[in-house]
Enzyme design. Sequence first.
Site, PDB file in Angstrom:
ATOM      1  N   ARG A  55      -2.697  -6.330  -4.668  1.00  0.00           N
ATOM      2  CA  ARG A  55      -3.005  -5.198  -3.790  1.00  0.00           C
ATOM      3  C   ARG A  55      -3.301  -3.983  -4.662  1.00  0.00           C
ATOM      4  NH1 ARG A  55       0.505  -2.318  -5.191  1.00  0.00           N
ATOM      5  NH2 ARG A  55      -0.408  -0.609  -4.024  1.00  0.00           N
ATOM      6  N   GLY A  56      -3.804  -2.938  -3.999  1.00  0.00           N
ATOM      7  CA  GLY A  56      -4.326  -1.782  -4.705  1.00  0.00           C
ATOM      8  C   GLY A  56      -5.836  -1.935  -4.814  1.00  0.00           C
ATOM      9  N   ARG A  96      -9.786  -8.167   3.643  1.00  0.00           N
ATOM     10  CA  ARG A  96      -9.265  -6.835   3.981  1.00  0.00           C
ATOM     11  C   ARG A  96     -10.450  -5.877   4.102  1.00  0.00           C
ATOM     12  NH1 ARG A  96      -4.054  -4.627   1.074  1.00  0.00           N
ATOM     13  NH2 ARG A  96      -3.837  -3.721   3.156  1.00  0.00           N
ATOM     14  N   GLN A 203       5.993  -0.410  -0.328  1.00  0.00           N
ATOM     15  CA  GLN A 203       5.379  -0.440  -1.653  1.00  0.00           C
ATOM     16  C   GLN A 203       5.948   0.635  -2.570  1.00  0.00           C
ATOM     17  OE1 GLN A 203       3.664  -0.403   1.266  1.00  0.00           O
ATOM     18  NE2 GLN A 203       1.804  -1.644   1.169  1.00  0.00           N
ATOM     19  N   ASP A 244      -8.274   4.254  -1.075  1.00  0.00           N
ATOM     20  CA  ASP A 244      -8.976   2.986  -0.943  1.00  0.00           C
ATOM     21  C   ASP A 244     -10.445   3.171  -0.601  1.00  0.00           C
ATOM     22  OD1 ASP A 244      -6.835   0.497  -0.736  1.00  0.00           O
ATOM     23  OD2 ASP A 244      -5.971   2.442  -0.233  1.00  0.00           O
ATOM     24  N   ASN A 254      -6.172   6.000   2.711  1.00  0.00           N
ATOM     25  CA  ASN A 254      -5.112   5.525   1.835  1.00  0.00           C
ATOM     26  C   ASN A 254      -4.021   4.914   2.711  1.00  0.00           C
ATOM     27  OD1 ASN A 254      -4.079   5.268  -0.904  1.00  0.00           O
ATOM     28  ND2 ASN A 254      -2.511   6.748  -0.333  1.00  0.00           N
ATOM     29  N   LYS A 255      -2.972   4.424   2.088  1.00  0.00           N
ATOM     30  CA  LYS A 255      -1.896   3.749   2.811  1.00  0.00           C
ATOM     31  C   LYS A 255      -1.377   4.610   3.968  1.00  0.00           C
ATOM     32  CE  LYS A 255      -0.756   0.443   2.146  1.00  0.00           C
ATOM     33  NZ  LYS A 255      -1.224  -0.810   2.807  1.00  0.00           N
TER      34      LYS A 255
END
Length: 363
Positions: A55-56, A96, A203, A244, A254-255
Amino acid sequence: MPMNNKIRHLENVALSEDGREVIIIDQTRLPGELHYIRLSSPEELYLAIFELKIRGAPAIGIFAAYGLCALAAQILNSENFHQRLREYGEYLNSSRPTAVNLSWAIQRLLAIAEAHKDRSPQDLLPLLQQEARAIHQQDVSMCRAIAEYGKSLLRENIGILTHCNAGPLATSRYGTALGPILLAHEQGMQLRVFADETRPLLQGARLTAYELQQAGVDTTLICDNMASQVMKNGWVDICFVGCDRVAMNGDTANKIGTSGVAILAKHYGIPFYVLGPSSSIDKNCQSAADIPIELRSKEEICSKYYMKPMAPAGVKCYNPAFDVTEHNLISGIITEKGIIRPPFRENLEKLMSEAEWEGPQSE
């Protein structure tokens, strides 16, 4: 343990020696266990992305490039090699939707295949592997440059708040949002970091706190809903987060929870910076309205990290993996090209006009 030996030079993703497998650190098993897994089938590669074993945004791009190379190596004798390679690319890209680096890396490899379609698959494979390794090495260079630019905003004993994980595990070497912190600490600067735990998948607790603690950085883990109190206490001087996808007007994905941090920072007068490589800028994405937001399963909220379910059976859940921070909440976007400040559209377009820029060409 010193950062150089433990985290920064740890390879979180690599192509196997025979080129038929991708080797990664399974991030779902951190911090309790540092475990490497080898992946080769399309299904294994897809699930590694979907299940967050890798991830990332930058790391996903590197992984997808290596994954496509591994699959190409397995179908060299196929009569419809190019068609199958495109199908594999589409399949991996569907894992994703929000991080643009995934499609960007896949498209770079497919463009190489298209440009050399007159060559045999055996002759094409080394070119695909060369391009994948170039993507990886470019990310290493970009992360170092991002770290340098971000470090210019720091000073001794500064308090930094970060959300989710944008360190070496999510990228390569220094990372993006954590890059300036790790570089400054490595050079002897004293810093204080507050890491949001980042619900529902934690995370921040599992990965960011792990990376920073291993590096020896003064780190305090907080629940997401404690950020306001920490800011109110005057303990936070600047916010660093990853991204992202960046839209052309400066909106960034982003998250989930990042936009809330930005709103709080605006209220308390704290600078809020987004850090990421130029490959996260999507020229076909004009604003937040064009950014797809991934929705994930209710189990991540109700039961994933609990010995028994912590919500009533049958309750409805809404579980977006990302949110969008509007450009008017952002002090600057830090890429390997420098610190981009408002007006974002004008300055992002200027950045993209540079001859050496190699950002995504999403559709």
